[in-house]
Motif scaffolding. Sequence first.
Motif, PDB file in Angstrom:
ATOM      1  N   PRO A   7      56.309  54.578  45.046  1.00 19.95           N
ATOM      2  CA  PRO A   7      55.729  55.652  44.234  1.00 19.95           C
ATOM      3  C   PRO A   7      55.873  57.007  44.918  1.00 19.95           C
ATOM      4  O   PRO A   7      56.120  57.090  46.128  1.00 19.95           O
ATOM      5  CB  PRO A   7      54.260  55.254  44.114  1.00 19.95           C
ATOM      6  CG  PRO A   7      54.000  54.404  45.306  1.00 19.95           C
ATOM      7  CD  PRO A   7      55.290  53.695  45.601  1.00 19.95           C
ATOM      8  N   GLU A   8      55.697  58.058  44.143  1.00 18.41           N
ATOM      9  CA  GLU A   8      55.725  59.406  44.690  1.00 18.41           C
ATOM     10  C   GLU A   8      54.661  59.518  45.779  1.00 18.41           C
ATOM     11  O   GLU A   8      53.546  59.028  45.621  1.00 18.41           O
ATOM     12  CB  GLU A   8      55.444  60.420  43.588  1.00 18.41           C
ATOM     13  CG  GLU A   8      55.544  61.849  44.051  1.00 18.41           C
ATOM     14  CD  GLU A   8      55.365  62.849  42.937  1.00 18.41           C
ATOM     15  OE1 GLU A   8      55.267  64.040  43.252  1.00 18.41           O
ATOM     16  OE2 GLU A   8      55.311  62.450  41.767  1.00 18.41           O
ATOM     17  N   ASP A  51      66.158  60.282  45.028  1.00 20.79           N
ATOM     18  CA  ASP A  51      65.793  60.183  43.609  1.00 20.79           C
ATOM     19  C   ASP A  51      66.972  59.691  42.771  1.00 20.79           C
ATOM     20  O   ASP A  51      67.314  60.271  41.741  1.00 20.79           O
ATOM     21  CB  ASP A  51      65.282  61.527  43.073  1.00 20.79           C
ATOM     22  CG  ASP A  51      64.066  62.021  43.839  1.00 20.79           C
ATOM     23  OD1 ASP A  51      63.214  61.179  44.184  1.00 20.79           O
ATOM     24  OD2 ASP A  51      63.966  63.233  44.081  1.00 20.79           O
ATOM     25  N   ARG A  81      61.863  55.737  42.575  1.00 20.23           N
ATOM     26  CA  ARG A  81      60.476  55.343  42.295  1.00 20.23           C
ATOM     27  C   ARG A  81      60.395  53.921  41.765  1.00 20.23           C
ATOM     28  O   ARG A  81      59.342  53.300  41.838  1.00 20.23           O
ATOM     29  CB  ARG A  81      59.852  56.296  41.290  1.00 20.23           C
ATOM     30  CG  ARG A  81      59.627  57.667  41.870  1.00 20.23           C
ATOM     31  CD  ARG A  81      58.898  58.555  40.909  1.00 20.23           C
ATOM     32  NE  ARG A  81      58.734  59.865  41.514  1.00 20.23           N
ATOM     33  CZ  ARG A  81      58.738  60.983  40.852  1.00 20.23           C
ATOM     34  NH1 ARG A  81      58.869  60.969  39.547  1.00 20.23           N
ATOM     35  NH2 ARG A  81      58.589  62.120  41.479  1.00 20.23           N
TER      36      ARG A  81
END
Length: 185
Positions: A7-8, A51, A81
């Motif tokens: 996750p971020e 990303d 992610r």
Amino acid sequence: MLLLVGPEGAGKTHLASLWAGMANAVVVHGESLARAGLELDAQTSALLIEDADSISPADDRLFHLVNAALQNGVWMLLTARAAPEAWDLMTPDLLSRLRLAPVVRLEAPDIELIEAVLFKLFSDRQLQVEPPVVAYIAVRIERSLGEARRVVHTLDREALALGRRVTRAMASKLLHESAPEGDAP
């Protein structure tokens, strides 16, 4: 090739940056790869794609880049992610190649790590915050490094504006004001 998924705010970029520095990697972001192609030259030995899940709908560029890297023995690290199955890829062969790569999953940091990060972030700003205040904040914020940074930044500004130390009351007020409706700590 290795996929670093989480996750971020889980620390993917931090770990990837450390690796890229040690490996002397070319660094590219998924979004920019979608806008402009990247060609690997003979000097490229390592490649970091940050990303990578933001590449769609230009995943054909990523497909050609992965193929070139594999053919030329280029080390690759991709951050995302989610796992490749969730990327909405249009190129089936890309998905099959990505599925062959080992995946390292980073989970949201635990409370102890959030506390340690909060202490470090406060220390970086030369703020001395009592351990009970840090513990109070840690259990009430989203468990992400990004949120820890945001809270410390906001508390630093507030403490500077008031000319006071960061206190539990100050933290409580900030957390209450920034909480979504019906979600106050």
